[in-house]
Each structure stands twice: as C-alpha cells, then as structure tokens.
Design an enzyme around this catalytic site. Structure first.
Site, short mmCIF file in Angstrom:
data_model
loop_
_atom_site.label_atom_id
_atom_site.label_comp_id
_atom_site.label_asym_id
_atom_site.label_seq_id
_atom_site.Cartn_x
_atom_site.Cartn_y
_atom_site.Cartn_z
N ALA A 1 24.80 25.30 -6.98
CA ALA A 1 24.23 25.64 -5.67
C ALA A 1 23.92 24.35 -4.90
CB ALA A 1 22.97 26.48 -5.86
N GLN B 1 17.51 26.11 -10.77
CA GLN B 1 17.89 24.70 -10.72
C GLN B 1 19.42 24.58 -10.87
OE1 GLN B 1 16.49 21.90 -9.97
NE2 GLN B 1 14.36 22.53 -9.79
N SER B 2 20.16 25.37 -10.14
CA SER B 2 21.61 25.36 -10.24
C SER B 2 22.22 24.08 -9.67
CB SER B 2 22.16 26.57 -9.47
OG SER B 2 23.55 26.43 -9.27
N ASN B 3 23.00 23.39 -10.48
CA ASN B 3 23.75 22.23 -9.99
C ASN B 3 24.84 22.67 -9.02
OD1 ASN B 3 22.50 20.18 -11.71
ND2 ASN B 3 23.55 21.21 -13.41
#
Ligand SMILES: *Cc1c(COP(=O)(O)O)cnc(C)c1O
Length: 332
Positions: free
Chosen positions: A76, A72-74
């Site tokens: 990315a 859940q990378s912001n």
C-alpha cells in the site's frame, strides 16, 4: 510484453552474504539480491510489479488507484507513493482489528499519510471480502466522475508477476557479466505473502536459466493455499506471452511462519538482530526476517545441501521494521 513504467533503480546489487560470526548459512554459497534497494521511500519488491500495474492503469486513463493490505502494508505504501508521483489519487483499504483507532503516524502508514493517500480501515472479516470492497469503492469513485483502477492485494496478479520475470532477466544479465558468482543458482529463496513474487520468480528463473528451483518461505496461510494461488497467478502471467516453458518447481516452506502474520517468535527476533549485528543486513519483521530465518533452518535441517548456490531475494520492508520498535525493545 506489456507497457512498463520505469520505477526501479536497477540493476539492484547482488552481494555475497559474509557475516562476522557463526551461522549455518555459512555452509552454503549465499548471495543476496538487494531488492530492498529498488528505490527510495517506495523501495522493495512491490515497485517491480507496480511498473506494469501502473502502466496498465495509464493505458486505461485511470486517475485514482485503489488497493488493500495489512495496516503496515509495504505494498500500500509503495502504491501510495507512486500514485502521488504520477499525479493520481489513491485509496487504501487497510486491515485492522480496531477500525476506530486513530491512524498511527509510524512506518508505512506515516508514509501513506505523508503522500496524501486516503486510508479506510476495514475489519479482518471485511478484508476477507476485499475484492468486493475494492469494487464498491471503484463504483463510488466512478460515480463521482473519477477513473479508478483496482490493484489486487500485493499487486499479485499475472501482470504484476511479470515484474519478477523481468527481475530474473536482470539477474541473468548480472550472472553473464560475472557477478553473483557468474553461474546459475541451485535455488532462489524469498518471502511469500500474496504469491505474485513467487510466480514471477519461478517463471523468470526457468525462462532465463537463473536457478533450478524456487523456495518460497510463506509468512501466512499454508503451503496448500499458496500452491493454488501461485498456480493461478502463473497461468495468468503466461497468458501475456513468451513464457511457454512454464515455471521452475517451487517448494513452499511453511516452517517459518512464527506465531502469526506480522508476529515473530523469540528465536526469529533474536536471529534478525544477530544477522544485523554480524553483517549489517537489515531485515524486516514481517517477511524477510522470517524468510532468512527459514533459510537458515532449512540449511540446518539439511533440506538445502552444503555448498549449494543460493540467491536470497531481499524484498524490502524497512518501514515495517521502523514501526516495530516496541516488539524489539527487549532485544536491543
Ligand atoms: C509483499 C512483500 C513480500 C511478499 O511478496 P508477495 O508477492 O506479496 O508474495 C515479501 N517481502 C516484503 C518486504 C513485502 O513487502
């Protein structure tokens, strides 16, 4: 300084924290830099770094960006959205315990998929070698005739950090205009995950006399790790010029990491909910919720003096919150 694209809807507001309810935080003069409002779906701290990193990618004539992060990378997500906006392709290497799982259609991953990013799940062991993995994806793309550009984890290198040097100039201009209390802060506080924001804030806070010190509340690894990482990013950033004065001193606070990266303690979750209900300030479970909890705890412990002027940088993360419904179900 370097070529910078224009993504941030700035200046982002500086608002006073004035909750309805009792918080240790009321003992300090607390202001919030709303970098959760840097944009629309791509909002958060990452797009400040990406203004420079995509600027560099364009100088190199790249047409395909590669980056990495947690599932859940912001970072990315912001990269995927901006790539789509610029007509570039994107490949994301995302860390997952189970790399065979169906990709979720929630939060950041939903947005990554919506804008057409290619997602490859990699194991935590593979993620430890992320730079080598990204380099091999880059050769693969070159082999197919594409022009790749690799953006490191979190956009955290010297170039990306310049985005937060600019952010501190923006704060200085706001202070000069009488906003945010109209005079320098004692300390800037923010969540730290890959170090670029910390490095940029420390350089900019000193360069533009925004604050005496920086307090980076870490959400993973430990203070020693970040002392080294941020020192390296600071030195890279300084090579881009005009930052001879160096960084403001940074205190790395490792007391608010919670059980582990991406997981909050019960107290941290309760606090996040209490802040939301008493002020309308919506924090995220991975970064800002822990950092704000850490700030409250530091005030309670007396590590930040009563009456101190504090600027908390809200670095975003809303899509991560929207993917954390299960963890919060018991608190609602
Ligand atoms: C990435 C991120 C951070 C941490 O910034 P770094 O520069 O990676 O240390 C803080 N808050 C949010 C919401 C983020 O997405």
């Amino acid at each position: 300084m370097r070529k910078r694209l224009h993504f941030v809807h700035g200046p982002t507001p500086i608002e006073r924290f004035a909750p309805h309810g009792d918080f240790a935080l009321q003992e300090i003069d607390l202001w919030i830099k709303r970098d959760d409002m840097t944009g629309g779906a791509c909002a958060g701290n990452k797009i400040r770094k990406l203004e420079l990193l995509f600027g560099h990618a364009q100088e190199r004539d790249a047409n395909h960006v590669i980056t990495c992060g947690g599932l859940q990378s912001n970072h990315a997500r912001a990269t995927a959205i901006l790539a789509a906006r610029l007509g570039m392709r994107s490949t994301m290497l995302l860390r997952a315990d189970d790399t065979k799982q169906d990709l979720p259609a929630l939060g950041n991953v939903l947005l990554d998929r919506l804008v057409g990013a290619e997602i490859r799940l990699i194991t935590p062991a593979e993620y430890a070698e992320r730079d080598a993995y990204m380099a091999s994806v880059a050769s693969e793309i070159t082999g197919l005739g594409g022009k790749p550009y690799v953006i490191p984890e979190g956009g955290s290198n010297g170039l990306g950090a310049l985005g937060y040097v600019h952010a501190m100039r923006e704060v200085k201009q706001q202070l000069d205009a009488g906003l945010g209390g109209g005079k320098p802060f004692d300390v800037v506080v923010h969540a730290c995950g890959s170090g670029g924001t910390s490095a940029g804030i420390a350089l900019g806070a000193h360069r533009f006399e925004v604050a005496e010190r920086v307090r980076s509340v870490i959400v993973c690894d430990d203070a020693n790790h970040f002392r080294k990482v941020v020192d390296r990013i600071v030195r890279q950033a300084m090579a881009h010029g005009d930052l001879e004065g160096g960084p403001a001193p940074i205190d790395f606070d490792e007391n608010a990491r919670g059980p582990r990266y991406g997981v909050m303690s019960d107290n941290q979750r309760t606090f996040l909910v209490r802040v939301a209900r008493a002020s309308g300030l919506v924090l995220d479970p991975v970064y800002t919720g822990k950092a704000f909890f850490g700030l409250d705890a530091a005030v309670t412990r007396g590590e930040i003096a009563k009456g101190a002027r504090v600027l908390f940088v809200h670095t975003g993360g809303l899509p991560g919150m929207l993917a954390a419904g299960e963890a919060f179900a018991g608190d609602l």
